[in-house]
Design a protein around this motif. Sequence first.
Motif, mmCIF file in Angstrom:
data_model
loop_
_atom_site.group_PDB
_atom_site.id
_atom_site.type_symbol
_atom_site.label_atom_id
_atom_site.label_comp_id
_atom_site.label_asym_id
_atom_site.label_seq_id
_atom_site.Cartn_x
_atom_site.Cartn_y
_atom_site.Cartn_z
ATOM 1 N N ALA A 410 0.692 -1.376 -0.015
ATOM 2 C CA ALA A 410 0.051 0.098 0.021
ATOM 3 C C ALA A 410 0.896 1.224 -0.041
ATOM 4 C CB ALA A 410 -0.784 0.028 1.227
ATOM 5 N N ASP A 411 2.020 1.064 0.332
ATOM 6 C CA ASP A 411 2.936 2.259 0.490
ATOM 7 C C ASP A 411 3.238 2.673 -1.128
ATOM 8 O OD1 ASP A 411 3.321 2.037 3.002
ATOM 9 O OD2 ASP A 411 5.089 0.814 2.570
ATOM 10 N N PRO A 412 3.032 4.156 -1.368
ATOM 11 C CA PRO A 412 3.341 4.690 -2.804
ATOM 12 C C PRO A 412 4.776 4.558 -3.278
ATOM 13 C CG PRO A 412 2.477 6.182 -1.420
ATOM 14 C CD PRO A 412 2.723 5.026 -0.389
ATOM 15 N N ARG A 417 5.551 9.683 -4.706
ATOM 16 C CA ARG A 417 5.766 10.407 -3.486
ATOM 17 C C ARG A 417 5.940 11.648 -3.844
ATOM 18 N NH1 ARG A 417 9.438 5.986 0.059
ATOM 19 N NH2 ARG A 417 8.317 4.079 -0.796
ATOM 20 N N PRO A 418 5.456 12.443 -2.348
ATOM 21 C CA PRO A 418 5.871 14.224 -2.653
ATOM 22 C C PRO A 418 7.296 14.284 -2.893
ATOM 23 C CG PRO A 418 4.679 13.380 -0.914
ATOM 24 C CD PRO A 418 4.945 12.205 -1.118
ATOM 25 N N LEU A 419 7.854 15.584 -3.181
ATOM 26 C CA LEU A 419 9.367 15.906 -3.812
ATOM 27 C C LEU A 419 10.012 15.771 -2.625
ATOM 28 C CD1 LEU A 419 8.454 19.144 -5.997
ATOM 29 C CD2 LEU A 419 9.502 16.709 -6.799
ATOM 30 N N ALA A 420 9.593 16.178 -1.306
ATOM 31 C CA ALA A 420 10.507 16.057 -0.126
ATOM 32 C C ALA A 420 10.817 14.543 0.062
ATOM 33 C CB ALA A 420 9.444 16.367 1.099
ATOM 34 N N ASP A 421 10.176 13.754 -0.170
ATOM 35 C CA ASP A 421 10.604 12.038 0.071
ATOM 36 C C ASP A 421 11.433 11.776 -1.184
ATOM 37 O OD1 ASP A 421 8.689 12.351 1.970
ATOM 38 O OD2 ASP A 421 7.139 10.987 0.792
ATOM 39 N N ARG A 422 11.114 12.224 -2.465
ATOM 40 C CA ARG A 422 12.239 12.113 -3.534
ATOM 41 C C ARG A 422 13.335 12.594 -3.321
ATOM 42 N NH1 ARG A 422 7.597 13.446 -7.290
ATOM 43 N NH2 ARG A 422 9.203 14.211 -8.765
ATOM 44 N N ARG A 468 6.954 16.941 9.716
ATOM 45 C CA ARG A 468 6.545 16.278 10.969
ATOM 46 C C ARG A 468 5.223 15.881 10.989
ATOM 47 N NH1 ARG A 468 8.427 16.191 16.048
ATOM 48 N NH2 ARG A 468 10.209 17.275 15.712
ATOM 49 N N ALA A 469 4.064 17.011 10.404
ATOM 50 C CA ALA A 469 2.856 16.740 10.431
ATOM 51 C C ALA A 469 2.268 15.469 9.432
ATOM 52 C CB ALA A 469 2.235 17.788 9.781
ATOM 53 N N ARG A 470 3.058 15.131 8.501
ATOM 54 C CA ARG A 470 2.777 13.740 7.700
ATOM 55 C C ARG A 470 2.867 12.573 8.712
ATOM 56 N NH1 ARG A 470 6.692 13.765 3.024
ATOM 57 N NH2 ARG A 470 5.149 12.196 2.366
ATOM 58 N N PHE A 471 3.563 12.463 10.046
ATOM 59 C CA PHE A 471 3.741 11.264 10.614
ATOM 60 C C PHE A 471 2.634 11.306 11.627
ATOM 61 C CE2 PHE A 471 7.929 12.536 9.043
ATOM 62 C CZ PHE A 471 8.244 11.126 8.493
ATOM 63 N N TYR A 472 1.795 12.149 11.752
ATOM 64 C CA TYR A 472 0.503 12.094 12.764
ATOM 65 C C TYR A 472 -0.637 11.070 12.552
ATOM 66 C CZ TYR A 472 2.706 16.295 14.726
ATOM 67 O OH TYR A 472 3.580 17.033 15.233
ATOM 68 N N ASP A 473 -0.474 10.592 11.363
ATOM 69 C CA ASP A 473 -1.466 9.462 11.055
ATOM 70 C C ASP A 473 -0.959 8.529 9.923
ATOM 71 O OD1 ASP A 473 -3.999 8.278 10.524
ATOM 72 O OD2 ASP A 473 -4.988 10.158 10.163
ATOM 73 N N ALA A 482 5.554 9.160 3.773
ATOM 74 C CA ALA A 482 6.569 9.584 4.400
ATOM 75 C C ALA A 482 6.971 8.639 5.437
ATOM 76 C CB ALA A 482 5.725 10.588 5.509
ATOM 77 N N PHE A 483 6.233 7.525 6.051
ATOM 78 C CA PHE A 483 6.656 6.340 6.857
ATOM 79 C C PHE A 483 7.425 5.425 6.045
ATOM 80 C CE2 PHE A 483 3.093 7.133 9.751
ATOM 81 C CZ PHE A 483 3.897 7.368 11.139
ATOM 82 N N ALA A 484 7.188 5.264 4.673
ATOM 83 C CA ALA A 484 8.042 4.461 4.065
ATOM 84 C C ALA A 484 9.287 4.874 3.535
ATOM 85 C CB ALA A 484 7.261 4.084 2.590
ATOM 86 N N THR A 485 9.403 6.100 3.457
ATOM 87 C CA THR A 485 10.594 6.934 3.104
ATOM 88 C C THR A 485 11.515 7.001 4.339
ATOM 89 O OG1 THR A 485 9.638 8.346 1.411
ATOM 90 C CG2 THR A 485 11.483 9.115 2.550
ATOM 91 N N LEU A 486 11.158 7.485 5.559
ATOM 92 C CA LEU A 486 12.042 7.550 6.620
ATOM 93 C C LEU A 486 12.408 6.108 7.014
ATOM 94 C CD1 LEU A 486 13.177 9.204 8.866
ATOM 95 C CD2 LEU A 486 11.063 9.027 10.283
#
Length: 782
Positions: A410-412, A417-422, A468-473, A482-486
């Motif tokens: 299910a992870d994109p 993914r967003p530019l920050a992840d890439r 940070r806000a992307r990790f609250y859910d 975000a989780f897959a990237t980190l």
Amino acid sequence: IVAEEFVTAEDGSGVVHMSPAFGADDYAAGQRHELAFLQPVGARGEFPDDMPLVGGRFVKDADPLIIEELQRRGVLFKSQRFVHSYPHCWRCRTPLLYYARTSWFVRTTAFKDRMIAANAQVHWTPPEMGAGRFGEWLENNIDWAISRERYWGTPLPLWLCDADAAHTVPVQSYASLAEHAGRALPDDFDPHRPFIDDYHWPCRAAGCNGTMRRTPEVVDTWFDSGSMPFAQWHYPFENAERFAAQYPADFIAEGVDQTRGWFYSLLAIATGLGDELAGSREAGAGSRDSGTVGDRRAGASDRRTSSDAPASRPQSPYRSVVVNDLVLDANGHKMSKSRGNAVDPWAVIERHGADAVRLFLVASSKVWVPRRFDENAIREQAGKFLRTLKNVYSGIFAQYANFGWAPSAADPAVADRPLADRWILSRLTAVEAQVDAALTSYDATVAATALIQFVDDDVANWYVRTSRARFYDVADADNRAAFATLHEVLTVTCRLLAPLCPFVTDWMHRELTGETVHLARFVREPAQAHRDERLEVAMAAIRTLATLGRAAREQAGIKVRQPLARMVVVAPRVSEAELAPLMPLLATELNVKEVAFASSGDALVTLEGRPNFRTLGKKFGKATPEAAQQVAALPSDVLRRMANGEGVEVTAGGTTRALDAEDVELRRLSAGDLVVAEELGFFAAIDPAVTPALQGEGRARELVSRIQRLRKESGLEVSDRIVLAVRGGPEVGDVLDAHAEWIKSEVLATELVRETSLSGTYHATLAVDLDGIPADVAITKV
């Protein structure tokens, strides 16, 4: 009187006395000039008891008596004390004597050229050690005295006839000893002294009635160490395949003092054996130099065997060498127990942890450079970094991943993914390649520095902070991305850091993947790595503009929590099309509503020139004041041409001269109402005007910040919901009217209650100041 090159007229008279029994240079000169060899001092450093005047005295204690006797005879010209360097025992600090002893030698000079050729194939770190200190040692090679007059050690396996020492038998194995002795060795045979010396036999030389007895010396311990590559496998008696697979070594590492120790003994023995090591990974690379062992010298006697080395390619027993220099005390002195300045490493590890100590020693400077030990620096550098890494894992990833995220289909995909992840994944790939290349070339300091900067600057201070806000859910695709990237960033970072910090990385890698880091692949397969260099360039520009934007806010005295209407930016060498997708990130980072592009900073700043009287004086002499006035009057557009490298001239006192960059100090002043910060062609200009609406939003942000701090101090979990109560005047009410829903979503409040007094029962309360407006808040856990 003889002439020698080791005596010069630069120090002293240019004439020195010679003692062939008490110095290597003197002994060699005595051999060259056939001088008498006299040894008037015993092995204890004392004159013989029957010697007149000084009999039985230690040589240094005899000096005053000798001077007194010379004076009595009237032959003393002058007596004077000089302070100079002199060798002393490193343990008891007593003066030492250079003393000629009878020794057994390995004739390493017979294969010196082969050692030099083998050394030329070695990758030395640092390179100058191989060509310099070690290379020069080989160039000036002398035969190796391998015997030691000690009791414990590897017995020298040479048996000499007690009737004629020329009758010498080398014993090469247990079987050879049993054959010579004429009896089997027992199962519990001990090849050390005194047991080995019980084996002797009649000399078999024609017409000799002597007995063959082992020479009493033991082997230099460095000979044992230098034999390690094959002796550890009991080669050539067994384990030929294992030896062939592991010889030569890929690399060795030791202290700088081993250039004359282990580094040399390994190379000398391997080169001397040559083809005897033909079972190695590079079979046939060496050749046997026969007859090089068994040379014994004493004083003027010199018996040696001859040797002609075959001309085949030599092989070093190691491919690479990492040379470690010394860790010094805080004052730059060598640590020593006798000096009392040694640091107990176990105590330091107990205080800071093994990983922090290891990382500090590697990252603080190149390992081949002497380093002063500062325990406080461990905490400031390595300790701080490891806390940051652990906080990113425990405080962000592990804490929020417990909401239900785990790697899945299910992870994109990375491309979605967003530019920050890439971007952070691209940086991870770049650092992965940099660390792999650094460790491949044995530069652990570069590898450590790259990882520290990546985790501190890229991961913690930028990616995690802005995401940070992307990790609250964990519900939607953005959260999962975000989780897959980190997760990937932390996993790969653990693998890259594992050689330097093996303990914390293994713990973290097991938490992330369930497997030990030390059996994981060090670098990923190429298909797993993602690199976008243009995105990295664009993000670097955004981060530079963010830094300048914060500097502009500081100039204006406006905190980042206070929203602003707009900013104008200039980013050289990066297209607007590459920057535009990242502008929302910059706007959020600097808390501005709108970001606009400008093609140059000319409209944002004006230039003012200040004359440099010192340099102008060299060009204009007495006319310098007039020239300075001309410089101060130069308009902004002329100064801008000068800043771009174009030539500018001024005329003073009838003399026209071209101005150099050092002649004018350029000052940049903001044009108009914008506050500008500039660096290397980048400009960030903010509009400092704060409208009532912006002021209210700023107060709302300040209120949220205080409530979040109250939640943390009250021990609430990040997922806990609350009821929020707020008491304040009309201005506080205006803030709540405009931003209540946003405040509730930020602090996880299910309800926001406006109170006239906080007299009820609450989990925690706090009085706050919202830009000069007092308010009280209270929270209750739902």
